[in-house]
Every structure is written in C-alpha cells, then in structure tokens.
Enzyme design. Structure first.
Site, mmCIF file in Angstrom:
data_model
loop_
_atom_site.group_PDB
_atom_site.id
_atom_site.type_symbol
_atom_site.label_atom_id
_atom_site.label_comp_id
_atom_site.label_asym_id
_atom_site.label_seq_id
_atom_site.Cartn_x
_atom_site.Cartn_y
_atom_site.Cartn_z
ATOM 1 N N HIS A 128 0.821 -1.215 0.000
ATOM 2 C CA HIS A 128 0.000 0.000 0.000
ATOM 3 C C HIS A 128 0.854 1.263 0.000
ATOM 4 C CE1 HIS A 128 -3.498 2.405 0.238
ATOM 5 N NE2 HIS A 128 -4.230 1.643 1.013
ATOM 6 N N ASP A 178 -9.722 -8.887 -17.054
ATOM 7 C CA ASP A 178 -9.903 -9.984 -18.011
ATOM 8 C C ASP A 178 -8.546 -10.336 -18.617
ATOM 9 O OD1 ASP A 178 -10.559 -11.763 -20.004
ATOM 10 O OD2 ASP A 178 -12.236 -10.592 -20.794
#
Length: 456
Positions: free
Chosen positions: A164, A384
């Site tokens: 992060h 995808d």
C-alpha cells in the site's frame, strides 16, 4: 444455514519464483511522499479473483515480466530512507533494483462453483490462497506477491498482495488492468502510462506552520475513554458482515433525503453504515465518533496531478459528531456531515496534511473511528486476462476497516463488508436493515441481501 467449508490444502507445483522485468529498468531510488509513508498504510492490499477458466501460468509470467518494465518500482524492494533519523519512525523509499515480483503456482482440489457459494465473506482458510513470504519485518516483504491457484474444474483463483505504500486503490487497479491488457494484447501500448515520481506531493515548505488542526489525526498515544472502542474490538472475536445494497435499496435510502438534499450513492450508504455501526456498539451518548473515508485528490490539487499517478493520491476526510447527535438525528443529517467532510478536501487541505505528516509522531486517529475504503468504483471487477471477467472479486481477509465492494454484474450495487465483534454483529445487521419509510412491493424491512455465515 450452510456452514462454510474449510478450503483443501494448497499443493504447490514448485518453489516460489522471482519474476523480474523483461528488459533493463532504471536503477534508482524512488522517493515516497508523506501520503505514501503513513504508518497505517504499512501493509499489502490483498485482492482475490475467481475465474471460470484458467490462463496459462507461462502466459501470466511472461506478461507480468513485460508489465514490470513499465511498473518497475513494484519489482524493487522497500527500505528505510538512507537519510539518518534520530527516532524509530524511519521514512521509507523504494530501491528500484529489478529484483522481481514473487510468483507462486498452486493447485487446489475444489470447483469454482463451490468456492462461489461461500464467497460473500472471507474466512481464515482463504489465507492458503496467497503465499506467505517469510520475512523479519514489513520492510523485507517484496512489494508484489502473486499466487495463481488452478482448480479442479479448470478455473483459477488469482491472489495479489500489493504494498500500500507504493499504490492506492486507483493505482492497484491501474496496474492490474495494465497487466491484463498486456496479457491479452502482447504488443499493444498501455492505455495509461504510469507516472512514477512522488515529488508532486512533496511538502513545498517543510517548516511552514499548519494552518488548521485536522480532526483525522492525533499525536496522543493514550486516548483514555475514547480508546474503549479499540479495546472492545481486541477483546472480541470479529465476524465479517456482508450486506448487498441493490440500486433499489439505494434509491429508497436517497428518498429519505430528497428533495431537500441531493446525494451520491457513496454519501448515503456511508452515512447509513456509520449510524448502524455506532448504534450497534452501544456507546456513551457524549462520546465523539468519527467517520474517515478516502477522497481521491488527483483532480483536487492545483495544478492537477499527472495522469497515470499510481501512488497514494488520496487523503482521509473526517466527519465528526457525538454518538447522541448521530443516532438521534435523521439520515439527512449524517449525509450532510459526510458531504461537508468531502468538500473540505481542497488543495490547501491536502498541502496542510502533507506538512502535518512531516511530524512522525502524528498518526491517523483510529481510536473512535469507522474507516471506509471505496473499492466499488475502481474497475477492479473488470479484470480480463483472456478467459473472461471474474466470477468474484474481493479481499482475502476480513478487517475492521469497512470496504465498499463491487457487485459482479451490477455496477450500481454496493456490497458493504466490515468485521464486527461477535456479540454485536447481529445488532449491526439489524440496524443496517432498519430503513425508515422502507417499502418494496408492499413488503417492509429486511429486503437487503444478508447471509450470516460464520466465516471466522
């Protein structure tokens, strides 16, 4: 009520490997801004994706190696700043050395549909799906760790851990979408070129006086009676609660504010969740409670931040009131507090936070706060790699931070996931379902999708 199954053992095909950039990359030190360097961000954002069909591991490795040329800091290593500090709160930086991301291939004897049945809430056995790097400290964990687990049915689970301190939610989405794009279009250009420099957020006047006190931060280490919430959480087993708000639910919530007040989906659901959270904890009416939520600052600065900035380009806005004022007032009042907090995030506000964080004793005030992180509008669910979009996307583990998650197949819906103490989780879900003036097709409360499966 179905009980969640313990996931089978993860069988590793081989030892973890390091995937370096496919060509040489700059050998340099990446400065991290004060927004990157906050202590409460010293962890990895862990995503879990379930796909109906798997993608070849060699294909994923090749495209990862290629995309790490563009995102080369993720192939580097975090370290303490070479500048000397007299205290233990060392500033962090990234050594861009091309060492590589950790990549692990595994197999699990489970069907995708089996996993999907219990996917609304994380459980502890999901941790098997992400390789745990043995490290002495947070600094020693590579910024990017990936595990691809092939399933019995030919599907796969992809789990990623992204530091992060290097990326926020928008940045991680930008990276993952770029990786998927290169996987399916090997010779294509990136849709967004990553912008690496964090100096655009470097304090302009390090010794300048802070112009206002920020309620989202504290210098106190002991908060006396306010710290009761943290003690309460630590004393209880935490149970993930997952509630899905459809567009119909959200519309009925908004109708409690209109026509007097126009509001966004985030504002109305955040206000409703904050009130339910406070009510369920049965706190003292005089206690000051806060709602902290991330606000994207990329277009709020003057000048705006460069396109492709994938570092931490957010600050926490803070709404604050007493327990009595929050729970006794209507939803309209809570929404106004959220809107006021959001509108306060200006260029001046952000610059002041940057300067404030030069003092390493300043920390985010989590003592009496609900923290909401927005994952639902980042495009994370659109990933995808060539075999279709995911059946499920969410975190690997539950947390006391509240996540607003995307709902696969329904862009307008929001799934609220937050872990609550075991003895109040039912009360929290009751208040989340308690809509005033709620009526759908003649049926009253309780139409929100809530499944109480004990994922612990």
């Amino acid at each position: 009520m179905l009980s969640p199954p313990e996931l089978p053992v993860c069988i590793y095909a081989e030892q973890p490997t390091l995937i370096p950039p496919s060509t040489s990359t700059p050998n340099e030190t990446l400065y991290l801004s004060n927004l990157d360097d906050q202590k409460f961000l010293r962890f990895s954002i862990k995503y879990l994706y379930l796909f109906k069909k798997s993608v070849g591991v060699d294909i994923l490795k090749k495209s990862l190696s290629r995309i790490l040329v563009d995102y080369y800091p993720l192939a580097g290593r975090l370290r303490k700043s070479q500048q000397d500090h007299e205290d233990d709160d060392h500033k962090l930086e990234v050594e861009c050395n091309g060492e590589g991301a950790v990549f692990v291939e595994a197999f699990m004897d489970i069907y995708a549909d089996e996993f999907l049945r219990f996917s609304d809430k994380p459980n502890r056995s999901w941790r098997k799906l992400l390789y745990r790097v043995e490290a002495q400290s947070f600094f020693d964990i590579p910024p990017l760790v990936i595990q691809v687990t092939n399933l019995r049915c030919g599907g796969m689970i992809l789990c990623t851990a992204i530091n992060h301190c290097l990326c926020d939610g928008i940045g991680t989405s930008q990276f993952l979408r770029a990786w998927a794009h290169i996987t399916t279009n090997n010779n294509a250009d990136l849709p967004i070129i990553p912008f690496h420099s964090r100096h655009v957020l470097k304090p302009q006047e390090i010794n300048s006086e802070i112009t206002f006190t920020n309620p989202g931060f504290t210098k106190n280490t002991l908060l006396d009676n306010i710290n009761i919430i943290n003690r309460y959480y630590r004393s209880q087993l935490l149970i993930p609660s997952s509630l899905t708000f459809t567009s119909s639910h959200i519309l009925h919530l908004k109708r409690q504010c209109t026509p007097m007040l126009k509001c966004t989906t985030f504002e109305i659901v955040a206000s409703h969740t904050w009130r339910a959270w406070v009510k369920s904890l049965d706190l003292s009416p005089s206690l000051h409670v806060k709602l902290l939520f991330s606000v994207n600052i990329r277009k709020r600065l003057n000048p705006e931040m460069p396109q492709g900035y994938y570092g931490n380009g957010f600050v926490l806005a803070c709404a604050e009131t007493t327990v009595k004022e929050l729970v006794s007032a209507n939803l309209h009042s809570g929404v106004k507090l959220v809107q006021r907090a959001k509108s306060s995030v200006t260029d001046e506000y952000v610059r002041s936070v940057e300067n404030l964080l030069e003092d390493k004793t300043v920390k985010t005030d989590l003592s009496a706060s609900l923290v909401i992180s927005q994952w639902s509008k980042l495009g994370l669910e659109d990933l995808d790699f060539g075999q279709g979009k995911p059946l499920h996307m969410g975190p690997i583990t539950g947390d006391i931070y509240c996540l607003f998650l995307p709902v696969i197949g329904d862009f307008d819906a929001v799934r609220v996931l937050v872990s609550m103490p075991e003895n109040v989780v039912d009360k929290f879900e009751y208040y989340m379902n308690a809509f005033s003036d709620w009526e759908v097709n003649g049926e009253a409360d309780g139409d929100i999708c809530v499944e109480r499966k004990d994922f612990t």
